[in-house]
Design a protein around this motif. Sequence first.
Motif, PDB file in Angstrom:
ATOM      1  N   CYS A 187       0.800  -1.230   0.000  1.00 45.55           N
ATOM      2  CA  CYS A 187       0.000   0.000   0.000  1.00 45.55           C
ATOM      3  C   CYS A 187       0.832   1.279   0.000  1.00 45.55           C
ATOM      4  O   CYS A 187       0.302   2.351  -0.308  1.00 45.55           O
ATOM      5  CB  CYS A 187      -0.927   0.019   1.215  1.00 45.55           C
ATOM      6  N   THR A 188       2.115   1.190   0.362  1.00 45.40           N
ATOM      7  CA  THR A 188       2.952   2.394   0.415  1.00 45.40           C
ATOM      8  C   THR A 188       4.105   2.366  -0.579  1.00 45.40           C
ATOM      9  O   THR A 188       4.635   3.417  -0.932  1.00 45.40           O
ATOM     10  CB  THR A 188       3.541   2.596   1.820  1.00 45.40           C
ATOM     11  N   PRO A 231       1.703   9.611   3.413  1.00 40.42           N
ATOM     12  CA  PRO A 231       0.320   9.444   3.870  1.00 40.42           C
ATOM     13  C   PRO A 231      -0.147   8.020   3.637  1.00 40.42           C
ATOM     14  O   PRO A 231       0.255   7.383   2.660  1.00 40.42           O
ATOM     15  CB  PRO A 231      -0.460  10.438   3.000  1.00 40.42           C
ATOM     16  N   ILE A 232      -0.963   7.493   4.531  1.00 39.32           N
ATOM     17  CA  ILE A 232      -1.457   6.120   4.394  1.00 39.32           C
ATOM     18  C   ILE A 232      -2.981   6.114   4.457  1.00 39.32           C
ATOM     19  O   ILE A 232      -3.594   7.018   5.031  1.00 39.32           O
ATOM     20  CB  ILE A 232      -0.875   5.180   5.476  1.00 39.32           C
ATOM     21  N   SER A 233      -3.572   5.093   3.864  1.00 37.49           N
ATOM     22  CA  SER A 233      -5.025   4.998   3.768  1.00 37.49           C
ATOM     23  C   SER A 233      -5.651   4.619   5.112  1.00 37.49           C
ATOM     24  O   SER A 233      -4.979   4.081   6.007  1.00 37.49           O
ATOM     25  CB  SER A 233      -5.420   3.964   2.720  1.00 37.49           C
ATOM     26  N   THR A 234      -6.929   4.883   5.225  1.00 32.71           N
ATOM     27  CA  THR A 234      -7.664   4.546   6.451  1.00 32.71           C
ATOM     28  C   THR A 234      -7.662   3.044   6.688  1.00 32.71           C
ATOM     29  O   THR A 234      -7.523   2.587   7.832  1.00 32.71           O
ATOM     30  CB  THR A 234      -9.115   5.043   6.358  1.00 32.71           C
ATOM     31  N   SER A 235      -7.800   2.254   5.629  1.00 34.59           N
ATOM     32  CA  SER A 235      -7.819   0.800   5.778  1.00 34.59           C
ATOM     33  C   SER A 235      -6.479   0.276   6.285  1.00 34.59           C
ATOM     34  O   SER A 235      -6.426  -0.657   7.097  1.00 34.59           O
ATOM     35  CB  SER A 235      -8.180   0.124   4.454  1.00 34.59           C
ATOM     36  N   LEU A 236      -5.374   0.882   5.838  1.00 35.88           N
ATOM     37  CA  LEU A 236      -4.056   0.470   6.315  1.00 35.88           C
ATOM     38  C   LEU A 236      -3.863   0.882   7.769  1.00 35.88           C
ATOM     39  O   LEU A 236      -3.233   0.157   8.546  1.00 35.88           O
ATOM     40  CB  LEU A 236      -2.958   1.076   5.448  1.00 35.88           C
ATOM     41  N   PRO A 263       9.107 -14.007  -8.274  1.00 38.23           N
ATOM     42  CA  PRO A 263       8.724 -12.819  -7.509  1.00 38.23           C
ATOM     43  C   PRO A 263       9.471 -12.696  -6.181  1.00 38.23           C
ATOM     44  O   PRO A 263       9.818 -13.696  -5.575  1.00 38.23           O
ATOM     45  CB  PRO A 263       7.227 -13.009  -7.281  1.00 38.23           C
ATOM     46  N   ARG A 264       9.705 -11.451  -5.758  1.00 40.45           N
ATOM     47  CA  ARG A 264      10.404 -11.170  -4.504  1.00 40.45           C
ATOM     48  C   ARG A 264       9.544 -10.238  -3.658  1.00 40.45           C
ATOM     49  O   ARG A 264       8.567  -9.661  -4.145  1.00 40.45           O
ATOM     50  CB  ARG A 264      11.748 -10.482  -4.784  1.00 40.45           C
ATOM     51  N   ILE A 265       9.954 -10.060  -2.414  1.00 43.98           N
ATOM     52  CA  ILE A 265       9.207  -9.153  -1.546  1.00 43.98           C
ATOM     53  C   ILE A 265       9.359  -7.716  -2.045  1.00 43.98           C
ATOM     54  O   ILE A 265       8.452  -6.897  -1.922  1.00 43.98           O
ATOM     55  CB  ILE A 265       9.671  -9.299  -0.074  1.00 43.98           C
ATOM     56  N   HIS A 266      10.511  -7.396  -2.660  1.00 45.49           N
ATOM     57  CA  HIS A 266      10.750  -6.044  -3.169  1.00 45.49           C
ATOM     58  C   HIS A 266       9.851  -5.727  -4.359  1.00 45.49           C
ATOM     59  O   HIS A 266       9.615  -4.555  -4.671  1.00 45.49           O
ATOM     60  CB  HIS A 266      12.221  -5.891  -3.582  1.00 45.49           C
ATOM     61  N   ASP A 267       9.323  -6.768  -5.012  1.00 43.63           N
ATOM     62  CA  ASP A 267       8.450  -6.532  -6.165  1.00 43.63           C
ATOM     63  C   ASP A 267       7.106  -5.934  -5.750  1.00 43.63           C
ATOM     64  O   ASP A 267       6.362  -5.451  -6.603  1.00 43.63           O
ATOM     65  CB  ASP A 267       8.233  -7.839  -6.935  1.00 43.63           C
ATOM     66  N   LEU A 268       6.798  -5.960  -4.457  1.00 48.18           N
ATOM     67  CA  LEU A 268       5.601  -5.260  -3.984  1.00 48.18           C
ATOM     68  C   LEU A 268       5.755  -3.757  -4.213  1.00 48.18           C
ATOM     69  O   LEU A 268       4.783  -3.055  -4.495  1.00 48.18           O
ATOM     70  CB  LEU A 268       5.359  -5.546  -2.499  1.00 48.18           C
ATOM     71  N   ARG A 269       6.980  -3.273  -4.106  1.00 47.96           N
ATOM     72  CA  ARG A 269       7.267  -1.845  -4.369  1.00 47.96           C
ATOM     73  C   ARG A 269       7.059  -1.525  -5.848  1.00 47.96           C
ATOM     74  O   ARG A 269       6.444  -0.510  -6.191  1.00 47.96           O
ATOM     75  CB  ARG A 269       8.699  -1.537  -3.942  1.00 47.96           C
ATOM     76  N   LEU A 293       8.186   7.681  -3.530  1.00 50.14           N
ATOM     77  CA  LEU A 293       8.994   6.462  -3.522  1.00 50.14           C
ATOM     78  C   LEU A 293      10.390   6.691  -2.945  1.00 50.14           C
ATOM     79  O   LEU A 293      11.105   5.730  -2.652  1.00 50.14           O
ATOM     80  CB  LEU A 293       9.124   5.906  -4.942  1.00 50.14           C
ATOM     81  N   GLY A 294      10.788   7.955  -2.815  1.00 52.94           N
ATOM     82  CA  GLY A 294      12.115   8.243  -2.288  1.00 52.94           C
ATOM     83  C   GLY A 294      13.216   8.055  -3.305  1.00 52.94           C
ATOM     84  O   GLY A 294      14.353   7.740  -2.940  1.00 52.94           O
TER      85      GLY A 294
END
Length: 308
Positions: free
Chosen positions: A130-131, A167-172, A230-236, A265-266
């Motif tokens: 989500c971020t 900023p993050i969503s209400t659901s998160l 797939p990797r965990i970084h691929d969520l980005r 994203l920085g």
Amino acid sequence: MKTKLGFKYTTGKIILSQIDQLAHQQEEKTKGIRKEFAQKWCKERCNESERYRYDRIRFFAQFSSYLCDLGIPSYIPKLPRYPKNTFVPYIYSQKEVHALFKAADELRSVKRNMNSCLICMPALVRLLYCTGIRIGEALAITDEDVNLEENYLQVKDSKNGKERIIPISTSLVVVCKEYKLYRDQLPIKNKSEYFFVNINGNKCGQGVRSWFKKCLNKAAIYHTGNNHGPRIHDLRHTFAVTSLASMAEAGVDLYASLPILSNYLGHGSIGATNHYVRLTANMYPDLIRDVDMTCLNVFPKYNNYEAN
């Protein structure tokens, strides 16, 4: 100079040290850098990737240029052709993302392990998706960095050394509050400042990747080979592509939005974010058919010239 400007410069420090060692071995006596010494440094080495050789010469050229700026004549070698980047990140589909969420919720430990990061996985996977923040940034977040009243995160330990507020969503926020509620009920021995902790209360580490692999298996998302995840970084990467696709669908000009996404994203430059435009164009051709594809490389390339 680099570190005072805010760069971590980790690789640069190592390479400068190696240049110094070579200069000592060659018994260099000149104040500046000679052409012969530069050519010796730039020679290809056995079992060396094109990218690493490029970086070796790049840092050398930067150092030579710096010496010239100080009034010390030095030879600046020409950079080799930049290695082609054939890497294509894995982009999770919406169906796969929901399967990952479900898999993270259903994870169970078969044995007692006080260093297990199991408790944080459902919230961590959702936060990464989500971020779009990096896994290292997520694990470095402290309780102080997470504001669940005003809905934002503060990222301090960034790859480029740039702090940013996300900023993050209400659901998160709901997910993070639920995780924090259960986390605070654990009989933690070591009180930690970090938001994501293991059962002992210590900062989560490499165990996160092992649990994520289990999530992939449970979600029936299999490895594609050739280091393509797939990797965990691929969520980005997925976050970036889906964000651009959502903006295109909403009729937002993508290039006007690139600086916003880049800061979110920085990234160190907009050029790094520009790569996601091409990925989005390939995945959602109908969505961004109005984007002029000839402008995908509008960012200028760095030119380097060999000089005595």
